[in-house]
Write a protein that holds these residues in place. Structure first.
Motif, PDB file in Angstrom:
ATOM      1  N   GLY A  12      47.560  52.181  48.173  1.00 55.28           N
ATOM      2  CA  GLY A  12      46.716  52.527  49.359  1.00 55.28           C
ATOM      3  C   GLY A  12      46.386  51.285  49.751  1.00 55.28           C
ATOM      4  O   GLY A  12      46.766  50.165  49.755  1.00 55.28           O
ATOM      5  N   ALA A  13      45.447  51.768  50.584  1.00 59.93           N
ATOM      6  CA  ALA A  13      44.794  50.283  51.461  1.00 59.93           C
ATOM      7  C   ALA A  13      43.987  49.531  50.560  1.00 59.93           C
ATOM      8  O   ALA A  13      43.296  50.038  49.737  1.00 59.93           O
ATOM      9  N   MET A  14      44.276  47.993  50.863  1.00 66.12           N
ATOM     10  CA  MET A  14      43.205  47.258  50.073  1.00 66.12           C
ATOM     11  C   MET A  14      41.888  47.179  50.178  1.00 66.12           C
ATOM     12  O   MET A  14      41.677  47.225  51.260  1.00 66.12           O
ATOM     13  N   ALA A  15      41.180  46.947  49.141  1.00 69.08           N
ATOM     14  CA  ALA A  15      39.595  46.819  49.479  1.00 69.08           C
ATOM     15  C   ALA A  15      39.252  45.706  48.671  1.00 69.08           C
ATOM     16  O   ALA A  15      39.685  45.575  47.463  1.00 69.08           O
ATOM     17  N   ILE A  22      43.520  50.606  36.080  1.00 74.56           N
ATOM     18  CA  ILE A  22      42.372  50.895  35.794  1.00 74.56           C
ATOM     19  C   ILE A  22      42.175  52.404  35.930  1.00 74.56           C
ATOM     20  O   ILE A  22      42.640  52.920  37.071  1.00 74.56           O
ATOM     21  N   ASP A  23      41.547  53.327  34.923  1.00 75.36           N
ATOM     22  CA  ASP A  23      41.433  54.647  35.361  1.00 75.36           C
ATOM     23  C   ASP A  23      40.104  54.699  36.074  1.00 75.36           C
ATOM     24  O   ASP A  23      39.346  53.857  36.548  1.00 75.36           O
ATOM     25  N   ALA A  24      39.542  56.329  36.233  1.00 79.01           N
ATOM     26  CA  ALA A  24      38.535  56.604  37.070  1.00 79.01           C
ATOM     27  C   ALA A  24      37.061  55.842  36.579  1.00 79.01           C
ATOM     28  O   ALA A  24      36.073  55.615  37.388  1.00 79.01           O
ATOM     29  N   TYR A  42      43.570  56.368  39.752  1.00 80.28           N
ATOM     30  CA  TYR A  42      43.887  55.373  39.307  1.00 80.28           C
ATOM     31  C   TYR A  42      43.645  54.016  40.051  1.00 80.28           C
ATOM     32  O   TYR A  42      43.982  54.390  41.348  1.00 80.28           O
ATOM     33  N   LEU A  43      43.321  52.858  39.869  1.00 84.44           N
ATOM     34  CA  LEU A  43      43.303  51.841  40.685  1.00 84.44           C
ATOM     35  C   LEU A  43      44.179  50.601  40.320  1.00 84.44           C
ATOM     36  O   LEU A  43      44.284  50.439  39.029  1.00 84.44           O
ATOM     37  N   LEU A  44      44.892  50.137  41.073  1.00 84.36           N
ATOM     38  CA  LEU A  44      45.479  48.778  40.616  1.00 84.36           C
ATOM     39  C   LEU A  44      44.597  47.557  41.052  1.00 84.36           C
ATOM     40  O   LEU A  44      43.988  47.523  42.264  1.00 84.36           O
ATOM     41  N   VAL A  45      44.133  46.614  40.247  1.00 90.46           N
ATOM     42  CA  VAL A  45      43.222  45.685  40.425  1.00 90.46           C
ATOM     43  C   VAL A  45      44.128  44.190  40.220  1.00 90.46           C
ATOM     44  O   VAL A  45      44.981  44.246  39.552  1.00 90.46           O
ATOM     45  N   ALA A  46      43.793  43.287  41.198  1.00 93.01           N
ATOM     46  CA  ALA A  46      44.300  41.771  40.815  1.00 93.01           C
ATOM     47  C   ALA A  46      43.456  40.903  41.240  1.00 93.01           C
ATOM     48  O   ALA A  46      42.349  41.127  41.996  1.00 93.01           O
ATOM     49  N   GLY A  47      43.580  39.766  40.531  1.00 90.07           N
ATOM     50  CA  GLY A  47      42.780  38.496  40.951  1.00 90.07           C
ATOM     51  C   GLY A  47      41.364  38.307  39.845  1.00 90.07           C
ATOM     52  O   GLY A  47      40.479  38.902  40.143  1.00 90.07           O
ATOM     53  N   SER A  48      41.838  37.529  38.773  1.00 88.23           N
ATOM     54  CA  SER A  48      40.818  37.199  37.961  1.00 88.23           C
ATOM     55  C   SER A  48      41.085  35.804  37.153  1.00 88.23           C
ATOM     56  O   SER A  48      42.235  35.680  36.820  1.00 88.23           O
ATOM     57  N   ALA A  49      39.941  34.862  37.112  1.00 90.88           N
ATOM     58  CA  ALA A  49      40.521  33.769  36.461  1.00 90.88           C
ATOM     59  C   ALA A  49      40.045  33.996  34.832  1.00 90.88           C
ATOM     60  O   ALA A  49      40.452  33.196  34.011  1.00 90.88           O
ATOM     61  N   ASP A  50      39.606  35.239  34.396  1.00 90.59           N
ATOM     62  CA  ASP A  50      39.598  35.555  32.844  1.00 90.59           C
ATOM     63  C   ASP A  50      40.933  35.789  32.461  1.00 90.59           C
ATOM     64  O   ASP A  50      41.702  36.277  32.969  1.00 90.59           O
ATOM     65  N   GLU A  51      41.319  35.125  31.375  1.00 88.12           N
ATOM     66  CA  GLU A  51      42.636  35.216  30.584  1.00 88.12           C
ATOM     67  C   GLU A  51      43.026  36.498  30.331  1.00 88.12           C
ATOM     68  O   GLU A  51      44.307  36.691  30.197  1.00 88.12           O
ATOM     69  N   GLY A  52      42.052  37.507  29.987  1.00 88.46           N
ATOM     70  CA  GLY A  52      42.549  38.749  29.643  1.00 88.46           C
ATOM     71  C   GLY A  52      43.159  39.155  28.490  1.00 88.46           C
ATOM     72  O   GLY A  52      43.484  38.138  27.730  1.00 88.46           O
ATOM     73  N   LYS A  53      43.534  40.291  28.169  1.00 94.25           N
ATOM     74  CA  LYS A  53      44.373  40.634  27.276  1.00 94.25           C
ATOM     75  C   LYS A  53      45.792  40.922  27.525  1.00 94.25           C
ATOM     76  O   LYS A  53      46.333  40.962  28.519  1.00 94.25           O
ATOM     77  N   GLN A 102      40.614  42.012  44.007  1.00 94.39           N
ATOM     78  CA  GLN A 102      40.660  43.238  45.030  1.00 94.39           C
ATOM     79  C   GLN A 102      41.083  44.358  44.235  1.00 94.39           C
ATOM     80  O   GLN A 102      41.480  44.334  43.004  1.00 94.39           O
ATOM     81  N   GLN A 103      41.263  45.263  44.816  1.00 97.40           N
ATOM     82  CA  GLN A 103      41.797  46.997  44.389  1.00 97.40           C
ATOM     83  C   GLN A 103      42.447  47.561  45.435  1.00 97.40           C
ATOM     84  O   GLN A 103      42.273  47.430  46.660  1.00 97.40           O
ATOM     85  N   TRP A 104      43.332  48.407  44.620  1.00 98.22           N
ATOM     86  CA  TRP A 104      43.961  49.320  45.750  1.00 98.22           C
ATOM     87  C   TRP A 104      44.081  50.683  45.066  1.00 98.22           C
ATOM     88  O   TRP A 104      44.267  50.978  43.838  1.00 98.22           O
ATOM     89  N   PRO A 105      43.685  51.721  45.572  1.00103.27           N
ATOM     90  CA  PRO A 105      44.192  53.166  45.101  1.00103.27           C
ATOM     91  C   PRO A 105      45.406  53.475  45.219  1.00103.27           C
ATOM     92  O   PRO A 105      46.312  52.979  45.841  1.00103.27           O
TER      93      PRO A 105
END
Length: 460
Positions: A407-410, A60-62, A368-379, A23-26
């Protein structure tokens, strides 16, 4: 042909597409030129998160590049000026704390819950040779504001080293251990003095009691004082209401599923009117698995928790929520009723939490966007704590990064983001085998060419 196969084998086949998020949110920035921002997290972010530590909640950025960010738990309420005030306290016989006792039968309270008297109370200090008393404290309207208990002895020159167990309750029935052992010390030696007469308190419960760990030895108590901080709540408590899964019952347990990684710190049960049940509450998750059967293991959070609902003269009165001993972010929950006290209908389980926030630096290009939800362990998340601590030391303890909101979730990648990444292949070995096979084919082809050439010469 062989050359073409060799080129294909040596291509960088190990390149993997970067993991995406569900998911992502502005992000809406209240101040355009701030270098750091703080974004409160809402329920949808916790529902989208996959990892317990929220490592898959990022900014994340643009251009889609992650910026430096860190997720923080709920901000501690801002404290006002610390003040000291005397506390209302009572002395109880030492035997009144044995087991899971119910002090409501010996304590008399008014309509507002204020303790007015105690049956069979004892003097502030028992007679010589008698057991030390228990001290019961009623915080009243100061509930939730106490930060420290101060103990004042009538004899400030007495030598003592005493231990107590600090307990708390909201109803004088069920008691929680807040600190299993606190030490009160008062020593003198050659003009030097060592004194420790304060007890740190981290609880929002109304009633406290200090239970002596020794039979005797305490001098007469002059009084108890409290250090209070009139807290200003930054974030209110939020609640998730869960319905029991079909097929559950009070005997084997009602099962509930929490959709999200919520930092639960309070429990509440909504039952039918005029009912009272003692519950055992447990939770579990897929990452806590038993070795014998492969099933997730239940952990008991509390047992003997008495919850009730009383309907009287058209008004509903319910038992207060129960505080957990720490943050619980499991997804599966279970309520088990004591034998013979199964309610008429499955209760609603309410889980309370205080939402946290994410702080990020304005790197790269906006928006900028806020993103969430990933099975990847990430950094690992950015180490922003030293910078924020230095800014608060320079600008005042109340300093905060500039505000930003969701903002609104997408939908971004959706459920595909929760699929674990495939195991990485050992491309070095694969390429080596391909090169060996191609080399063998080249040698074989060269040998066949020599044999064909020899036949041609012998035929002539």
């Amino acid at each position: 042909m062989i050359k073409r196969l060799l080129v294909l084998a040596l291509l960088p086949l190990s390149a993997q597409a970067s993991a995406d998020f569900a998911q992502q949110w502005p992000l809406q920035l209240q101040q355009a030129d701030a270098g750091a921002y703080r974004v409160p997290l809402d329920a949808a972010v916790y529902q989208a998160a996959h990892w317990r530590d929220l490592r898959d909640v990022r900014v994340i950025d643009a251009d889609g590049t992650p910026v430096a960010s860190t997720v923080y738990a709920a901000t501690t309420p801002l404290g006002g000026a610390v003040r000291t005030a005397p506390l209302q306290w009572f002395a109880l016989p030492a035997g009144s704390a044995a087991g899971d006792d119910d002090l409501s039968v010996v304590v008399q309270r008014d309509a507002g819950g204020k303790v007015v008297s105690i049956r069979n109370s004892v003097a502030p200090r028992a007679d010589a040779g008698g057991p030390d008393p228990i001290w019961l404290i009623d915080l009243g309207e100061e509930t939730g504001k106490l930060r420290r208990l101060l103990v004042d002895w009538s004899d400030t020159t007495a030598t003592l080293d005493l231990g107590y167990r600090l307990e708390g309750s909201d109803d004088l029935r069920g008691w929680q251990v807040l600190d299993p052992q606190v030490r009160l010390v008062q020593l003198r030696n050659q003009g030097n003095e060592l004194r420790s007469n304060s007890i740190k308190v981290e609880s929002g419960l109304r009633y406290l009691r200090l239970v002596p760990l020794q039979r005797s030895g305490a001098p007469q108590l002059l009084g108890l004082r409290g250090e209070f901080a009139d807290a200003v709540e930054i974030s209110d408590w939020q609640w998730q209401q869960l319905q029991a899964a079909a097929g559950g019952n009070g005997k084997d347990g009602y099962l509930y599923r929490l959709h999200g990684r919520f930092p639960v710190q309070r429990l509440d049960v909504v039952m039918p009117p005029n009912s009272a049940v003692s519950w055992t509450v447990s939770s579990r998750d897929q990452d806590r698995v038993r070795a014998d059967d492969g099933e997730p293991a239940w952990q008991v959070l509390t047992s003997g928790w008495n919850a009730w609902n009383l309907s009287e003269a058209g008004k509903q009165q319910r038992s207060p929520p129960l505080e957990t001993s720490g943050i619980v972010d499991d997804r599966q929950w279970r309520l088990q009723a004591e034998p013979g006290a199964i309610p008429a209908a499955a209760p609603v389980l309410r889980l309370g939490y205080r939402p946290g926030s994410i702080v990020f630096l304005a790197q790269g290009r906006a928006p900028y966007l806020l993103v969430a939800g990933s099975a990847d362990e990430g950094k690992a998340q950015a180490a922003l704590d030293p910078m924020l601590a230095a800014l608060r030391a320079r600008n005042g303890a109340q300093w905060q990064p500039a505000a930003a909101s969701l903002g609104a979730m997408a939908q971004r990648a959706g459920d595909a983001a929760y699929q674990p990444a495939p195991e990485p292949r050992d491309w070095k070995n694969i390429v080596l085998w391909v090169v060996l096979v191609l080399g063998a084919l080249a040698v074989t082809g060269f040998a066949l060419s020599l044999m064909r050439s020899s036949r041609d010469k012998s035929g002539t």
